[in-house]
Motif scaffolding. Structure first.
Motif, PDB file in Angstrom:
ATOM      1  N   LEU A   1     -32.542 -47.867 -31.911  1.00 58.14           N
ATOM      2  CA  LEU A   1     -33.643 -47.217 -31.196  1.00 58.14           C
ATOM      3  C   LEU A   1     -33.173 -46.584 -29.883  1.00 58.14           C
ATOM      4  O   LEU A   1     -33.992 -46.116 -29.097  1.00 58.14           O
ATOM      5  CB  LEU A   1     -34.749 -48.241 -30.904  1.00 58.14           C
ATOM      6  CG  LEU A   1     -35.490 -48.777 -32.125  1.00 58.14           C
ATOM      7  CD1 LEU A   1     -36.368 -49.955 -31.742  1.00 58.14           C
ATOM      8  CD2 LEU A   1     -36.306 -47.672 -32.775  1.00 58.14           C
ATOM      9  N   ASN A   2     -31.867 -46.609 -29.664  1.00 59.06           N
ATOM     10  CA  ASN A   2     -31.270 -46.048 -28.438  1.00 59.06           C
ATOM     11  C   ASN A   2     -31.807 -46.697 -27.166  1.00 59.06           C
ATOM     12  O   ASN A   2     -31.952 -46.031 -26.141  1.00 59.06           O
ATOM     13  CB  ASN A   2     -31.448 -44.527 -28.381  1.00 59.06           C
ATOM     14  CG  ASN A   2     -30.683 -43.836 -29.476  1.00 59.06           C
ATOM     15  OD1 ASN A   2     -29.547 -44.198 -29.776  1.00 59.06           O
ATOM     16  ND2 ASN A   2     -31.320 -42.861 -30.113  1.00 59.06           N
ATOM     17  N   MET A   3     -32.084 -47.990 -27.236  1.00 53.72           N
ATOM     18  CA  MET A   3     -32.528 -48.713 -26.047  1.00 53.72           C
ATOM     19  C   MET A   3     -31.298 -49.166 -25.266  1.00 53.72           C
ATOM     20  O   MET A   3     -30.307 -49.577 -25.849  1.00 53.72           O
ATOM     21  CB  MET A   3     -33.351 -49.952 -26.435  1.00 53.72           C
ATOM     22  CG  MET A   3     -34.683 -49.658 -27.066  1.00 53.72           C
ATOM     23  SD  MET A   3     -35.524 -51.176 -27.610  1.00 53.72           S
ATOM     24  CE  MET A   3     -35.912 -51.956 -26.042  1.00 53.72           C
ATOM     25  N   SER A   4     -31.400 -49.108 -23.951  1.00 56.53           N
ATOM     26  CA  SER A   4     -30.312 -49.627 -23.125  1.00 56.53           C
ATOM     27  C   SER A   4     -30.435 -51.147 -23.080  1.00 56.53           C
ATOM     28  O   SER A   4     -31.468 -51.719 -23.428  1.00 56.53           O
ATOM     29  CB  SER A   4     -30.402 -49.064 -21.705  1.00 56.53           C
ATOM     30  OG  SER A   4     -31.532 -49.601 -21.040  1.00 56.53           O
TER      31      SER A   4
ATOM     32  N   ILE B   1     -33.733 -56.108 -22.101  1.00 55.47           N
ATOM     33  CA  ILE B   1     -34.008 -57.256 -21.228  1.00 55.47           C
ATOM     34  C   ILE B   1     -35.417 -57.160 -20.660  1.00 55.47           C
ATOM     35  O   ILE B   1     -36.166 -58.146 -20.641  1.00 55.47           O
ATOM     36  CB  ILE B   1     -32.949 -57.355 -20.097  1.00 55.47           C
ATOM     37  CG1 ILE B   1     -31.593 -57.744 -20.697  1.00 55.47           C
ATOM     38  CG2 ILE B   1     -33.395 -58.347 -19.025  1.00 55.47           C
ATOM     39  CD1 ILE B   1     -30.422 -57.603 -19.741  1.00 55.47           C
ATOM     40  N   ASN B   2     -35.801 -55.965 -20.216  1.00 54.81           N
ATOM     41  CA  ASN B   2     -37.150 -55.768 -19.667  1.00 54.81           C
ATOM     42  C   ASN B   2     -38.217 -56.062 -20.718  1.00 54.81           C
ATOM     43  O   ASN B   2     -39.231 -56.712 -20.435  1.00 54.81           O
ATOM     44  CB  ASN B   2     -37.322 -54.352 -19.137  1.00 54.81           C
ATOM     45  CG  ASN B   2     -36.493 -54.087 -17.898  1.00 54.81           C
ATOM     46  OD1 ASN B   2     -36.023 -55.006 -17.219  1.00 54.81           O
ATOM     47  ND2 ASN B   2     -36.287 -52.814 -17.601  1.00 54.81           N
TER      48      ASN B   2
ATOM     49  N   SER C   1     -41.916 -62.439 -23.043  1.00 57.04           N
ATOM     50  CA  SER C   1     -41.828 -63.844 -22.654  1.00 57.04           C
ATOM     51  C   SER C   1     -42.968 -64.210 -21.715  1.00 57.04           C
ATOM     52  O   SER C   1     -43.595 -65.266 -21.848  1.00 57.04           O
ATOM     53  CB  SER C   1     -40.480 -64.112 -21.996  1.00 57.04           C
ATOM     54  OG  SER C   1     -40.378 -65.444 -21.592  1.00 57.04           O
ATOM     55  N   GLU C   2     -43.255 -63.337 -20.766  1.00 58.37           N
ATOM     56  CA  GLU C   2     -44.351 -63.588 -19.823  1.00 58.37           C
ATOM     57  C   GLU C   2     -45.696 -63.608 -20.545  1.00 58.37           C
ATOM     58  O   GLU C   2     -46.568 -64.406 -20.224  1.00 58.37           O
ATOM     59  CB  GLU C   2     -44.344 -62.545 -18.721  1.00 58.37           C
ATOM     60  CG  GLU C   2     -43.180 -62.715 -17.752  1.00 58.37           C
ATOM     61  CD  GLU C   2     -42.995 -61.560 -16.792  1.00 58.37           C
ATOM     62  OE1 GLU C   2     -43.692 -60.528 -16.915  1.00 58.37           O
ATOM     63  OE2 GLU C   2     -42.113 -61.664 -15.916  1.00 58.37           O
ATOM     64  N   GLU C   3     -45.866 -62.730 -21.535  1.00 51.97           N
ATOM     65  CA  GLU C   3     -47.125 -62.705 -22.303  1.00 51.97           C
ATOM     66  C   GLU C   3     -47.295 -63.997 -23.091  1.00 51.97           C
ATOM     67  O   GLU C   3     -48.414 -64.494 -23.228  1.00 51.97           O
ATOM     68  CB  GLU C   3     -47.143 -61.509 -23.251  1.00 51.97           C
ATOM     69  CG  GLU C   3     -47.370 -60.192 -22.556  1.00 51.97           C
ATOM     70  CD  GLU C   3     -47.321 -58.988 -23.504  1.00 51.97           C
ATOM     71  OE1 GLU C   3     -47.182 -59.199 -24.737  1.00 51.97           O
ATOM     72  OE2 GLU C   3     -47.419 -57.863 -23.024  1.00 51.97           O
ATOM     73  N   GLU C   4     -46.203 -64.538 -23.604  1.00 53.90           N
ATOM     74  CA  GLU C   4     -46.274 -65.785 -24.375  1.00 53.90           C
ATOM     75  C   GLU C   4     -46.629 -66.969 -23.480  1.00 53.90           C
ATOM     76  O   GLU C   4     -47.223 -67.933 -23.957  1.00 53.90           O
ATOM     77  CB  GLU C   4     -44.929 -66.067 -25.065  1.00 53.90           C
ATOM     78  CG  GLU C   4     -44.728 -65.309 -26.339  1.00 53.90           C
ATOM     79  CD  GLU C   4     -45.705 -65.713 -27.432  1.00 53.90           C
ATOM     80  OE1 GLU C   4     -45.839 -66.915 -27.720  1.00 53.90           O
ATOM     81  OE2 GLU C   4     -46.340 -64.817 -27.993  1.00 53.90           O
TER      82      GLU C   4
END
Length: 127
Positions: free
Chosen positions: A106-109, A114-115, A121-124
């Motif tokens: 997906l061409n994610m850095s 990490i973001n 993680s915060e939503e969970e």
């Protein structure tokens, strides 16, 4: 213990049984000392060959996840918690590698990944 066999799966039936029992043990759903259905009973319940369930149980024994006692049955191994944790960490790492590969497609850095993980993680954590 609820095992679901899929005829559409590319995995052999014994592997489907193996994976589902392994996951139940590693997730803590099945605990040390818990008894498993007999090989014959599981084969009957799933409507598969006894040889198929026997092979799954043998693989679980090789992985030291279950112990079979002649005349008594098969039980979740009393393997120490460090061993179980190590096995769970190994499975987690495999999943993370899949995620890394997918994010690259997906061409994610790395920072984007990490973001994204941080947000999820915060939503969970939120009740």
């Amino acid at each position: 213990m609820n095992i679901i066999i899929s005829n559409a799966s590319g995995d052999p039936i014994y592997m489907q049984i193996l994976n589902q029992i392994r996951q139940s043990i590693l997730s803590g759903e099945l605990r040390a000392g818990d008894s498993l259905p007999s090989i014959r009973q599981l084969a009957k319940d799933l409507q598969v060959s006894v040889i198929t369930t026997k092979r799954a149980y043998e693989e679980l024994e090789k992985e030291k996840l279950i112990d079979s006692v002649i005349g008594k049955g098969s039980f979740v191994s009393g393997a120490n918690k460090d061993f179980i944790r190590e096995q769970r960490m190994k499975r987690l790492e495999e999943k993370m590698i899949d995620i890394i590969r997918e994010s690259r497609e997906l061409n994610m850095s790395q920072q984007d990944l990490i973001n994204h993980l941080t947000v999820l993680s915060e939503e969970e954590e939120t009740p």
